[in-house]
Design a protein around this motif. Structure first.
Motif, PDB file in Angstrom:
ATOM      1  N   GLU A 154       0.908  -1.228  -0.077  1.00 14.44           N
ATOM      2  CA  GLU A 154      -0.024   0.060   0.042  1.00 14.44           C
ATOM      3  C   GLU A 154       0.855   1.363   0.079  1.00 14.44           C
ATOM      4  N   ALA A 155       1.917   1.354   0.682  1.00 14.95           N
ATOM      5  CA  ALA A 155       2.758   2.464   0.954  1.00 14.95           C
ATOM      6  C   ALA A 155       3.676   2.664  -0.363  1.00 14.95           C
ATOM      7  N   LEU A 156       3.910   1.553  -1.115  1.00 15.13           N
ATOM      8  CA  LEU A 156       4.645   1.658  -2.423  1.00 15.13           C
ATOM      9  C   LEU A 156       3.762   2.080  -3.450  1.00 15.13           C
ATOM     10  N   GLN A 157       2.751   1.575  -3.472  1.00 18.81           N
ATOM     11  CA  GLN A 157       1.579   2.151  -4.590  1.00 18.81           C
ATOM     12  C   GLN A 157       1.690   3.711  -4.386  1.00 18.81           C
ATOM     13  N   PHE A 182       3.360   5.618  -2.995  1.00 13.74           N
ATOM     14  CA  PHE A 182       4.846   6.495  -3.349  1.00 13.74           C
ATOM     15  C   PHE A 182       5.176   6.529  -4.730  1.00 13.74           C
ATOM     16  N   LEU A 183       4.731   5.447  -5.686  1.00  5.93           N
ATOM     17  CA  LEU A 183       5.069   5.292  -7.085  1.00  5.93           C
ATOM     18  C   LEU A 183       4.133   6.353  -7.750  1.00  5.93           C
ATOM     19  N   ALA A 184       2.882   6.858  -6.942  1.00  6.09           N
ATOM     20  CA  ALA A 184       2.314   7.814  -7.720  1.00  6.09           C
ATOM     21  C   ALA A 184       2.780   9.176  -7.640  1.00  6.09           C
ATOM     22  N   ARG A 209       9.476  -0.500  -7.389  1.00 13.65           N
ATOM     23  CA  ARG A 209       9.113  -1.395  -8.016  1.00 13.65           C
ATOM     24  C   ARG A 209       9.610  -2.744  -8.023  1.00 13.65           C
ATOM     25  N   GLU A 210      10.803  -2.916  -7.699  1.00  9.36           N
ATOM     26  CA  GLU A 210      11.582  -4.101  -7.094  1.00  9.36           C
ATOM     27  C   GLU A 210      10.773  -4.493  -5.830  1.00  9.36           C
ATOM     28  N   VAL A 211      10.952  -3.539  -4.730  1.00 15.84           N
ATOM     29  CA  VAL A 211      10.293  -3.800  -3.427  1.00 15.84           C
ATOM     30  C   VAL A 211       8.969  -4.227  -3.647  1.00 15.84           C
ATOM     31  N   LEU A 212       8.145  -3.531  -4.394  1.00 19.12           N
ATOM     32  CA  LEU A 212       6.854  -3.974  -4.796  1.00 19.12           C
ATOM     33  C   LEU A 212       6.864  -5.286  -4.980  1.00 19.12           C
TER      34      LEU A 212
END
Length: 205
Positions: free
Chosen positions: A54-57, A59-61, A74-77
């Motif tokens: 959830e946090a990475l999604q 963050f990627l925005a 994206r790797e961590v996701l």
């Protein structure tokens, strides 16, 4: 007195909501690299994969990410999906990375677990298979084609019958003219060939 209690209750409610939001989502420090590290150490490396996703999604925005930060996130996701029980989603994220950059070498095996590295390997294999299927068949008559197939095709293709060849009629005509000349000049002394010449033809008795 009741007004004071309402004010205190409102302040407590705001404090509680702020605490919940801070726990669910990392506080942005303004630096994307620092925020990404915060997500990794607070969620991913502690095995809180759903919260990491959830946090990475979120963050990627962001629009202030560098290519390096985007790749790392994206790797961590993908790793969070794989280790969080959704390996297909992890492979899909890796597939997107490969399509965006076919030279992408995959996650660092010294940082990411074996399951994550294997998921990348599967995504790479699927990408290679799709690439091979999309390559058009080579025309054998073009440079680089299969010459043997071209020769085989030429041999298997039936040609015209002999009676449709131009040289067949030309030869027949020449033969008939030679026969006619021999017949008409056979009894005529004036038509006799000179000494030393050779006559080619057919004499009819």
């Amino acid at each position: 007195m009741s007004s004071m209690r309402r004010i205190i209750g409102a302040v407590a409610l705001v404090a509680t909501m702020t605490s919940v939001v801070a726990t669910a989502y990392p506080v942005r420090a303004g630096n994307a690299g620092d925020d990404l590290k915060h997500i990794e150490y607070r969620y991913y490396f502690r095995g809180r994969y759903q919260q990491a996703i959830e946090a990475l999604q979120t963050f990627l925005a962001r629009v202030d990410l560098t290519p390096v930060e985007t790749l790392r996130a994206r790797e961590v996701l993908a790793a969070s999906y794989v280790l969080g029980g959704a390996p297909a989603m992890g492979r899909e994220v890796f597939a997107q990375l490969i399509v965006a950059d076919p030279a992408y070498a995959g996650p660092d095996p010294t940082i990411f677990k074996l399951e994550v590295v294997n998921a990348y390997g599967e995504a790479r294999s699927e990408y290679a298979a799709r690439t091979l299927k999309s390559v058009p068949a080579q025309d054998p008559l073009l440079p680089g084609g299969d010459d043997d197939d071209a020769v085989l095709t030429a041999v298997e293709t039936p040609g015209k019958p002999i009676y449709k060849k131009w040289w067949f009629y030309a030869g027949a005509t020449a033969l008939l003219l030679g026969v006619g000349a021999a017949v008409s000049g056979g009894d005529d002394p004036a038509a006799a060939p000179a000494a030393g010449s050779v006559v080619v033809g057919v004499r009819i008795q």
